[in-house]
Motif scaffolding. Structure first.
Motif, mmCIF file in Angstrom:
data_model
loop_
_atom_site.group_PDB
_atom_site.id
_atom_site.type_symbol
_atom_site.label_atom_id
_atom_site.label_comp_id
_atom_site.label_asym_id
_atom_site.label_seq_id
_atom_site.Cartn_x
_atom_site.Cartn_y
_atom_site.Cartn_z
ATOM 1 N N ASP A 1 -17.207 98.709 41.775
ATOM 2 C CA ASP A 1 -17.875 99.179 40.568
ATOM 3 C C ASP A 1 -18.518 100.525 40.876
ATOM 4 O O ASP A 1 -19.331 100.625 41.790
ATOM 5 C CB ASP A 1 -18.933 98.167 40.131
ATOM 6 N N ALA A 2 -18.108 101.546 40.180
ATOM 7 C CA ALA A 2 -18.675 102.882 40.319
ATOM 8 C C ALA A 2 -18.508 103.591 38.979
ATOM 9 O O ALA A 2 -17.558 103.304 38.242
ATOM 10 C CB ALA A 2 -17.961 103.657 41.425
ATOM 11 N N PRO A 3 -19.403 104.518 38.655
ATOM 12 C CA PRO A 3 -19.226 105.275 37.407
ATOM 13 C C PRO A 3 -17.858 105.959 37.397
ATOM 14 O O PRO A 3 -17.505 106.658 38.341
ATOM 15 C CB PRO A 3 -20.362 106.301 37.454
ATOM 16 N N THR A 4 -17.103 105.702 36.339
ATOM 17 C CA THR A 4 -15.727 106.192 36.273
ATOM 18 C C THR A 4 -15.467 106.781 34.900
ATOM 19 O O THR A 4 -15.993 106.308 33.895
ATOM 20 C CB THR A 4 -14.743 105.035 36.559
ATOM 21 N N GLU A 5 -14.637 107.812 34.884
ATOM 22 C CA GLU A 5 -14.311 108.494 33.644
ATOM 23 C C GLU A 5 -12.816 108.796 33.614
ATOM 24 O O GLU A 5 -12.232 109.165 34.632
ATOM 25 C CB GLU A 5 -15.110 109.800 33.582
ATOM 26 N N LEU A 6 -12.219 108.609 32.464
ATOM 27 C CA LEU A 6 -10.842 109.049 32.221
ATOM 28 C C LEU A 6 -10.915 110.327 31.410
ATOM 29 O O LEU A 6 -11.734 110.450 30.491
ATOM 30 C CB LEU A 6 -10.065 107.997 31.430
ATOM 31 N N LEU B 1 -14.939 100.535 35.916
ATOM 32 C CA LEU B 1 -13.931 100.326 36.950
ATOM 33 C C LEU B 1 -13.955 98.855 37.355
ATOM 34 O O LEU B 1 -15.007 98.317 37.697
ATOM 35 C CB LEU B 1 -14.239 101.216 38.152
ATOM 36 N N LEU B 2 -12.807 98.195 37.301
ATOM 37 C CA LEU B 2 -12.711 96.788 37.690
ATOM 38 C C LEU B 2 -12.235 96.643 39.124
ATOM 39 O O LEU B 2 -12.773 95.860 39.889
ATOM 40 C CB LEU B 2 -11.777 96.039 36.738
ATOM 41 N N ASP B 3 -11.173 97.376 39.468
ATOM 42 C CA ASP B 3 -10.702 97.382 40.847
ATOM 43 C C ASP B 3 -9.835 98.599 41.089
ATOM 44 O O ASP B 3 -9.449 99.290 40.165
ATOM 45 C CB ASP B 3 -9.985 96.077 41.227
ATOM 46 N N LEU B 4 -9.573 98.868 42.378
ATOM 47 C CA LEU B 4 -8.727 99.989 42.718
ATOM 48 C C LEU B 4 -8.007 99.714 44.018
ATOM 49 O O LEU B 4 -8.346 98.794 44.758
ATOM 50 C CB LEU B 4 -9.519 101.295 42.785
ATOM 51 N N SER B 5 -6.967 100.511 44.245
ATOM 52 C CA SER B 5 -6.168 100.413 45.461
ATOM 53 C C SER B 5 -5.777 101.832 45.859
ATOM 54 O O SER B 5 -6.150 102.789 45.195
ATOM 55 C CB SER B 5 -4.908 99.572 45.216
#
Length: 121
Positions: free
Chosen positions: A16-21, A32-36
């Motif tokens: 979880d981190a502040p995220t922007e598209l 943000l739910l998850d990332l790889s």
């Protein structure tokens, strides 16, 4: 195990981190739910009025001065979630993302396997 899980070669980590598209001059703050190493999953923002034929920039703010920025393409859209695949990431962002994934994977051999697969694509 579902067919979708069998195809996944890159482990996703919950984060979880502040995220922007971003797309052109449009901006959508997202959760943000998850990332790889290869992509990310976010909650679908409302309103969601993007041009789905164009790529996006995803910016994940890890700290005030540290961020991961990648050019992404929408791969799947659900009622509440959007899944993106990474098309391009700069060296600094990759270094931050690599370290983040490495800290969240218990198995260092798994991290090396994922890096090899990413390089070989």
């Amino acid at each position: 195990m579902s067919h979708h899980d069998e195809r996944r070669r890159f482990q996703r980590i919950d984060f979880d981190a502040p995220t922007e598209l971003r797309q052109g001059d449009r901006r959508w703050p997202v959760k943000l739910l998850d990332l790889s190493l290869k992509g990310l999953l976010v909650n679908r923002p409302e309103p969601w009025d993007a041009d789905l034929t164009q790529d996006f920039d995803a910016i994940i703010h890890l700290d005030r001065d540290v961020r991961v920025q990648m050019q992404v393409e929408l791969r799947h859209e659900e009622a509440t979630r959007l899944g993106f695949i990474c098309l391009y990431i700069d060296v600094d962002s990759m270094s931050h993302l690599h370290r983040l994934v490495e800290l969240n994977l218990a198995d260092s051999t798994e991290m090396m396997r994922e890096l090899r697969e990413l390089i070989e694509e």
